[in-house]
Write a protein that holds these residues in place. Structure first.
Motif, short mmCIF file in Angstrom:
data_model
loop_
_atom_site.label_atom_id
_atom_site.label_comp_id
_atom_site.label_asym_id
_atom_site.label_seq_id
_atom_site.Cartn_x
_atom_site.Cartn_y
_atom_site.Cartn_z
N VAL A 12 1.09 -1.19 0.21
CA VAL A 12 -0.09 -0.12 0.08
C VAL A 12 0.94 1.43 -0.30
O VAL A 12 2.53 1.44 0.41
CB VAL A 12 -0.92 0.41 1.18
N GLN A 13 0.44 2.87 0.02
CA GLN A 13 0.95 3.60 -0.13
C GLN A 13 0.92 4.71 1.10
O GLN A 13 -0.23 3.74 1.61
CB GLN A 13 0.10 4.69 -0.78
N ALA A 14 1.23 4.66 1.97
CA ALA A 14 1.12 5.96 2.94
C ALA A 14 0.12 7.00 2.98
O ALA A 14 -0.27 6.95 1.95
CB ALA A 14 3.38 7.40 3.12
N GLY A 15 -0.22 6.38 4.37
CA GLY A 15 -1.50 6.65 5.00
C GLY A 15 -2.07 5.54 3.93
O GLY A 15 -3.69 6.30 4.81
N ASP A 16 -2.68 4.50 3.62
CA ASP A 16 -3.37 4.50 3.31
C ASP A 16 -4.13 3.09 4.34
O ASP A 16 -2.90 2.86 5.84
CB ASP A 16 -2.96 2.99 2.20
N SER A 17 -5.50 2.43 4.19
CA SER A 17 -4.90 1.23 5.74
C SER A 17 -5.45 -0.21 4.72
O SER A 17 -5.71 -0.28 4.33
CB SER A 17 -6.72 1.84 5.84
N LEU A 18 -4.72 -0.97 6.23
CA LEU A 18 -5.13 -1.80 5.96
C LEU A 18 -5.38 -3.46 7.24
O LEU A 18 -5.39 -2.62 8.16
CB LEU A 18 -3.38 -3.38 5.81
N ARG A 19 -6.36 -4.37 6.73
CA ARG A 19 -6.97 -4.85 8.17
C ARG A 19 -6.34 -6.27 8.16
O ARG A 19 -6.58 -6.92 7.20
CB ARG A 19 -8.67 -4.83 8.28
N LEU A 20 -5.38 -6.66 9.32
CA LEU A 20 -4.73 -7.67 9.23
C LEU A 20 -5.89 -8.87 10.26
O LEU A 20 -6.66 -8.52 11.19
CB LEU A 20 -3.48 -8.16 9.99
N SER A 21 -5.58 -10.28 9.74
CA SER A 21 -7.02 -11.37 10.04
C SER A 21 -6.25 -12.25 10.40
O SER A 21 -4.74 -12.28 9.61
CB SER A 21 -8.09 -11.96 9.40
N CYS A 22 -6.07 -12.47 11.70
CA CYS A 22 -5.43 -14.01 12.12
C CYS A 22 -6.35 -15.08 12.62
O CYS A 22 -7.38 -14.60 13.75
CB CYS A 22 -4.37 -13.43 13.74
N ALA A 23 -6.67 -16.41 11.94
CA ALA A 23 -7.80 -17.15 12.90
C ALA A 23 -7.33 -18.48 12.72
O ALA A 23 -5.97 -19.60 12.21
CB ALA A 23 -8.75 -17.43 11.78
N PRO A 24 -6.70 -18.78 14.37
CA PRO A 24 -6.03 -20.18 14.73
C PRO A 24 -6.99 -21.53 13.72
O PRO A 24 -8.61 -20.83 13.67
CB PRO A 24 -6.62 -19.72 16.09
N SER A 25 -6.31 -22.21 13.93
CA SER A 25 -7.33 -23.56 13.56
C SER A 25 -6.39 -24.51 14.44
O SER A 25 -5.44 -24.65 14.85
CB SER A 25 -7.00 -24.27 12.40
#
Length: 125
Positions: A12-25
């Motif tokens: 992404v570029q500076a100033g953008d957003s991301l959402r990380l997810s973590c799903a256990p199994s």
């Protein structure tokens, strides 16, 4: 086999957003605190944010306060890291972790018993 599977990284570029997810199994981790760490090339793995087993208590490192938010959906057994106003210095591999047998998060790598494989986040200027 117990696994933590991260997703949501990218370029992404500076100033953008991301959402990380973590799903256990393999197990639920409902009684476990969880956290996100990150590691940039040549650097040690560092704590980013942690959340208690209930989701009621969270805290994060100073460099991301006001920009990153950790949360968990106990019904979905998933932990998230919402990252806003991203900066080039946020570039790193981000790891999800779980602390077995503890409801409250620590900030040290050795506090955690399970780790994901990591997801790359790259922020261009």
């Amino acid at each position: 086999q117990v696994q933590l599977v991260e997703s949501g990284g990218g370029l992404v570029q500076a100033g953008d957003s991301l959402r990380l997810s973590c799903a256990p199994s393999g197990r639920t981790f409902r009684r476990s605190a969880m956290a996100w760490f990150r590691q940039a090339p040549g650097n040690e793995r560092e704590f980013v944010a942690g959340v208690s087993s209930s989701g009621a208590f969270t805290y994060s490192t100073d460099s991301v306060k006001g920009r990153f938010t950790i949360s968990r959906d106990t019904a979905k057994n998933t932990v998230y890291l919402q990252m806003n106003s991203l900066k080039p210095e946020d570039t790193a591999v981000y790891y999800c972790s779980a602390r077995a047998n503890s409801d409250f998060p620590g900030s040290r790598v050795r506090d955690y018993d399970y780790w994901g494989q990591g997801t790359q986040v790259t922020v261009s200027s």
